[in-house]
Write a protein that holds these residues in place. Structure first.
Motif, PDB file in Angstrom:
ATOM      1  N   UNK A 271       0.862  -1.176   0.000  1.00  0.00           N
ATOM      2  CA  UNK A 271       0.000   0.000   0.000  1.00  0.00           C
ATOM      3  C   UNK A 271       0.902   1.231   0.000  1.00  0.00           C
ATOM      4  N   UNK A 272       0.854   1.974  -1.096  1.00  0.00           N
ATOM      5  CA  UNK A 272       1.718   3.138  -1.287  1.00  0.00           C
ATOM      6  C   UNK A 272       0.895   4.397  -1.054  1.00  0.00           C
ATOM      7  N   UNK A 273       1.238   5.174  -0.037  1.00  0.00           N
ATOM      8  CA  UNK A 273       0.437   6.323   0.374  1.00  0.00           C
ATOM      9  C   UNK A 273       0.926   7.639  -0.237  1.00  0.00           C
ATOM     10  N   UNK A 275       1.849  10.647  -3.128  1.00  0.00           N
ATOM     11  CA  UNK A 275       1.133  11.356  -4.178  1.00  0.00           C
ATOM     12  C   UNK A 275       1.084  10.511  -5.445  1.00  0.00           C
ATOM     13  N   UNK A 276      -0.018  10.586  -6.187  1.00  0.00           N
ATOM     14  CA  UNK A 276      -0.188   9.751  -7.381  1.00  0.00           C
ATOM     15  C   UNK A 276       0.898   9.988  -8.426  1.00  0.00           C
ATOM     16  N   UNK A 277       1.409  11.199  -8.548  1.00  0.00           N
ATOM     17  CA  UNK A 277       2.461  11.476  -9.536  1.00  0.00           C
ATOM     18  C   UNK A 277       3.728  10.723  -9.174  1.00  0.00           C
ATOM     19  N   UNK A 278       4.113  10.783  -7.909  1.00  0.00           N
ATOM     20  CA  UNK A 278       5.303  10.042  -7.463  1.00  0.00           C
ATOM     21  C   UNK A 278       5.101   8.544  -7.635  1.00  0.00           C
ATOM     22  N   UNK A 279       3.919   8.067  -7.308  1.00  0.00           N
ATOM     23  CA  UNK A 279       3.622   6.642  -7.470  1.00  0.00           C
ATOM     24  C   UNK A 279       3.747   6.219  -8.925  1.00  0.00           C
ATOM     25  N   UNK A 280       3.149   6.964  -9.829  1.00  0.00           N
ATOM     26  CA  UNK A 280       3.159   6.578 -11.242  1.00  0.00           C
ATOM     27  C   UNK A 280       4.573   6.590 -11.820  1.00  0.00           C
ATOM     28  N   UNK A 281       5.400   7.464 -11.295  1.00  0.00           N
ATOM     29  CA  UNK A 281       6.769   7.546 -11.802  1.00  0.00           C
ATOM     30  C   UNK A 281       7.649   6.400 -11.333  1.00  0.00           C
ATOM     31  N   UNK A 282       7.331   5.847 -10.156  1.00  0.00           N
ATOM     32  CA  UNK A 282       8.190   4.775  -9.632  1.00  0.00           C
ATOM     33  C   UNK A 282       7.535   4.170  -8.397  1.00  0.00           C
ATOM     34  N   UNK A 283       7.382   2.853  -8.402  1.00  0.00           N
ATOM     35  CA  UNK A 283       6.808   2.183  -7.242  1.00  0.00           C
ATOM     36  C   UNK A 283       7.237   0.723  -7.195  1.00  0.00           C
ATOM     37  N   UNK A 317       5.623   5.089   2.731  1.00  0.00           N
ATOM     38  CA  UNK A 317       5.440   6.512   3.021  1.00  0.00           C
ATOM     39  C   UNK A 317       6.517   7.286   2.277  1.00  0.00           C
ATOM     40  N   UNK A 318       6.247   8.562   1.976  1.00  0.00           N
ATOM     41  CA  UNK A 318       7.216   9.313   1.180  1.00  0.00           C
ATOM     42  C   UNK A 318       8.366   9.864   2.009  1.00  0.00           C
ATOM     43  N   UNK A 319       8.203   9.850   3.343  1.00  0.00           N
ATOM     44  CA  UNK A 319       9.252  10.386   4.212  1.00  0.00           C
ATOM     45  C   UNK A 319       9.083   9.821   5.612  1.00  0.00           C
ATOM     46  N   UNK A 320      10.175   9.709   6.309  1.00  0.00           N
ATOM     47  CA  UNK A 320      10.130   9.261   7.697  1.00  0.00           C
ATOM     48  C   UNK A 320       9.261  10.201   8.538  1.00  0.00           C
ATOM     49  N   UNK A 321       9.155  11.456   8.121  1.00  0.00           N
ATOM     50  CA  UNK A 321       8.349  12.420   8.875  1.00  0.00           C
ATOM     51  C   UNK A 321       6.862  12.108   8.801  1.00  0.00           C
ATOM     52  N   UNK A 322       6.444  11.301   7.834  1.00  0.00           N
ATOM     53  CA  UNK A 322       5.028  10.938   7.689  1.00  0.00           C
ATOM     54  C   UNK A 322       4.690   9.615   8.369  1.00  0.00           C
ATOM     55  N   UNK A 323       5.701   8.909   8.810  1.00  0.00           N
ATOM     56  CA  UNK A 323       5.506   7.556   9.331  1.00  0.00           C
ATOM     57  C   UNK A 323       4.499   7.499  10.474  1.00  0.00           C
ATOM     58  N   UNK A 324       4.737   8.274  11.520  1.00  0.00           N
ATOM     59  CA  UNK A 324       3.892   8.196  12.710  1.00  0.00           C
ATOM     60  C   UNK A 324       2.467   8.627  12.414  1.00  0.00           C
ATOM     61  N   UNK A 325       2.331   9.719  11.683  1.00  0.00           N
ATOM     62  CA  UNK A 325       1.006  10.256  11.378  1.00  0.00           C
ATOM     63  C   UNK A 325       0.143   9.241  10.630  1.00  0.00           C
ATOM     64  N   UNK A 343       7.873   1.355   5.025  1.00  0.00           N
ATOM     65  CA  UNK A 343       9.097   1.511   4.240  1.00  0.00           C
ATOM     66  C   UNK A 343       9.118   2.855   3.519  1.00  0.00           C
ATOM     67  N   UNK A 344      10.326   3.363   3.306  1.00  0.00           N
ATOM     68  CA  UNK A 344      10.558   4.411   2.318  1.00  0.00           C
ATOM     69  C   UNK A 344      11.306   3.761   1.161  1.00  0.00           C
TER      70      UNK A 344
END
Length: 446
Positions: A271-273, A275-283, A317-325, A343-344
Motif C-alpha cells: 500500500x503506497x500512500x 502522491x499519485x504522480x510520485x507513485x506513477x513515476x516509480x513504485x 510513506x514518502x518520508x520518515x516524517x510521515x511515518x507516525x502520522x 518503508x521508504x
C-alpha cells in the motif's frame, strides 16, 4: 456540566468528554486516548467513566485502554455481550457523577445493542449522546450487523426497531435537549447527515425525516434505500470493539521500519500512500496507490475497503516524517497489526505506470474500455461515459476477471482520488493490457 466535543474529520466521528466538578465521563472515544487525557489534565479532573453506545463498525474505540490506564468504569448495554470489564447500562440504569446524572435508553435500530446516553445536571440542562441511532437530519443505517457482532440481526428487523425507537424512546425528553451524535456528514454510518455538529431534539422533531408522520413501511422503505457501501473492515471493527482493542501505542511500536528499500516479499500487497504522480513515476511491484496526503484523503476508509481484515501488507510513506502520522490514522480502524513493515523507497528504478496520452483518448473514447469505479448510487445519478463498465472501487480486487481485456483501460471516479487507487489495482492484476488513470481530467466531462 461542561461538554467537550472532539472531531475526527476523516472518519466524520464525534466523541465527547463531560466534565462536572473534578470528574469526567467519556462517550464513544477514538482509538487514541491522548486528547481526553490532555483535557483531564487541563481541568485537573479524573476520568471515571467511559460510555460505549454500541460496538462501532467504522472505528476502533479506546475504551479498554482508558479503563486499564485510568481505572475508569466502562458502561455498555448487556446486549453487547462485551468481553472486556464493564458494567451493564440499559433502560432504567443510572450513574451519578458530581452534579450530573446519566441514564440509559435502549435504542436499537442501527445495531441491536445500541443505547443513548442522557445526561442531566442540577440546572435541568439535558443532553443526549445518541451514538449511531439519531443523527442530525438522519438516523443510523440498519444494514451493518447481519454478518458481524455478538448479536447478528437482519436489516429489515433493525429498520423496524429504528421505527419503534424514533416513535417511542425520546418522548419524555424536552425539546431543548441538546443532541450530540457520534457522526456527521461524510460518515458511512448514515446517508444524509448534516454538517452541523450538534442540534436539539426539538429541531430534529421538526426537520428530521425520521420524525415525520410515516407508516412503519414507509419508514423502513426509506431507511433501507440507497445506503452507502459497506467497507470490508466494518465487521472486523465490530468484533474488535466487542472484545476491546490493545493499547494503540504498544501496537504501533511493534511495526518494523525499513528505509530506502527496492524490494519486499513477493505476493504481499504493498500500500503506497504517496502522491499519485510520485507513485506513477516509480513504485514497488504489487503496489496499490491509496494516497494519504492530508485529512481530505480518507485513507482510513479506503484502506479498510480495499485491504481485507487480517491481510498483511507493506506500507510505503514518502518520508520518515510521515511515518507516525499515517500509522496513527491506520490504527483508527485497527489495521496497524497487519503491517509487515513501514518503508521508504530507494532512489532506484522499479515499476512505472503506463503514460496516459489524454489527447488520444479525448478524440476516440470508443477505442478504450472505460472503467467507472464510483459507487452504484453515484452511477444511478448519471454516467460520465455511456459505455462505461461500473465496478465500485471496494469491489474491484475481486472483480478483475469481468473487466474486458481487448482494449486499453481507462479508469475514472468522480474527482481523481479513487481512480489513482483503482487504476493501480487493475494494472497490478492485468499486465497484458495498458491501464490508464483519467484522474482529474474526468471533470472535463461532468
Amino acid at each position: 456540566m461542561i461538554i467537550k466535543q472532539f472531531q475526527d474529520k476523516p472518519l466524520a466521528h464525534y466523541s465527547y468528554a463531560i466534565l462536572s466538578g473534578d470528574k469526567i465521563s467519556l462517550v464513544d472515544p477514538s482509538r487514541d486516548p491522548k486528547p481526553y487525557y490532555v483535557f483531564a489534565e487541563e481541568n485537573n479532573a479524573q476520568i471515571v467513566a467511559v460510555f460505549e453506545t454500541h460496538p462501532h463498525a467504522d472505528f476502533v474505540s479506546s475504551h479498554l485502554q482508558i479503563h486499564n490506564e485510568t481505572g475508569a468504569t466502562i458502561y455498555t448495554s448487556k446486549l453487547v455481550g462485551a468481553d472486556y470489564p464493564h458494567k451493564t447500562f440499559d433502560d432504567g440504569d443510572t450513574f451519578s457523577m458530581s452534579e450530573v446524572i446519566f441514564s440509559a435508553l435502549n435504542t436499537p435500530g442501527h445495531s441491536p445493542d445500541g443505547i443513548t446516553i442522557v445526561a442531566k445536571d442540577k440546572k435541568s440542562k439535558h443532553a443526549m449522546f445518541t451514538g449511531d441511532t439519531l443523527f442530525i437530519g438522519d438516523v443510523g443505517r440498519p444494514d451493518l450487523r447481519e454478518r458481524a457482532g455478538n448479536m447478528k440481526a437482519k436489516r429489515e428487523e433493525l429498520a423496524r426497531a429504528m421505527f419503534q425507537t424514533i416513535q417511542n424512546k425520546f418522548k419524555q425528553l424536552p425539546d431543548e435537549t441538546i443532541l450530540y451524535p457520534a457522526h456527521g456528514a461524510g460518515s458511512l454510518c448514515g446517508k444524509n447527515m448534516s454538517t452541523d455538529s450538534s442540534s436539539t431534539l426539538g429541531k430534529e422533531r421538526k426537520s428530521n425525516w425520521a420524525f415525520k408522520n410515516l407508516s412503519e413501511k414507509d419508514f423502513t422503505d426509506h431507511i433501507l434505500a440507497d445506503q452507502p457501501f459497506i467497507p470490508s473492515y466494518f465487521g472486523f471493527d465490530v468484533d474488535l470493539n466487542k472484545s476491546g482493542a490493545s493499547s494503540v501505542e504498544s501496537s504501533i511500536a511493534k511495526i518494523p521500519f525499513l528505509m530506502e528499500v527496492a524490494t519486499v516479499e513477493k505476493n504481499i500487497t504493498v500500500v503506497d500512500t504517496r502522491n499519485e504522480i510520485d507513485f506513477k513515476n516509480n513504485h514497488l511491484p504489487n503496489s496499490i496507490n491509496i494516497m494519504a496526503r492530508n485529512e481530505d484523503d480518507k485513507i482510513e476508509t479506503w484502506l479498510g475497503a480495499i485491504i481485507a481484515p487480517n491481510e498483511p501488507y507493506y506500507l510505503v510513506v514518502d518520508s520518515i516524517t510521515k511515518r507516525q502520522e499515517i500509522i496513527e490514522r491506520i490504527a483508527k480502524i485497527g489495521y496497524e497489526a497487519q503491517i509487515k513493515a513501514v518503508v521508504t523507497l530507494a532512489n532506484l528504478d522499479m515499476e512505472q505506470s503506463d503514460k496516459f496520452d489524454f489527447s488520444t483518448f479525448e478524440g476516440r473514447t470508443e477505442d478504450y474500455t472505460i472503467l467507472d469505479i464510483r459507487n452504484r448510487s453515484e452511477v444511478q445519478e448519471g454516467k460520465v461515459f455511456a459505455n462505461a463498465v461500473n465496478i465500485p472501487l471496494n469491489e474491484l480486487r475481486h472483480s478483475i476477471k469481468i473487466i474486458p481485456r481487448n482494449k486499453p483501460i481507462v479508469v475514472h471516479c468522480a474527482g481523481g482520488y479513487r481512480s489513482a487507487a483503482g487504476s493501480s489495482i487493475v494494472a497490478k492484476e492485468m499486465k497484458e493490457v495498458k491501464v490508464f488513470d483519467l484522474s482529474e481530467k474526468v471533470n472535463i466531462y461532468k
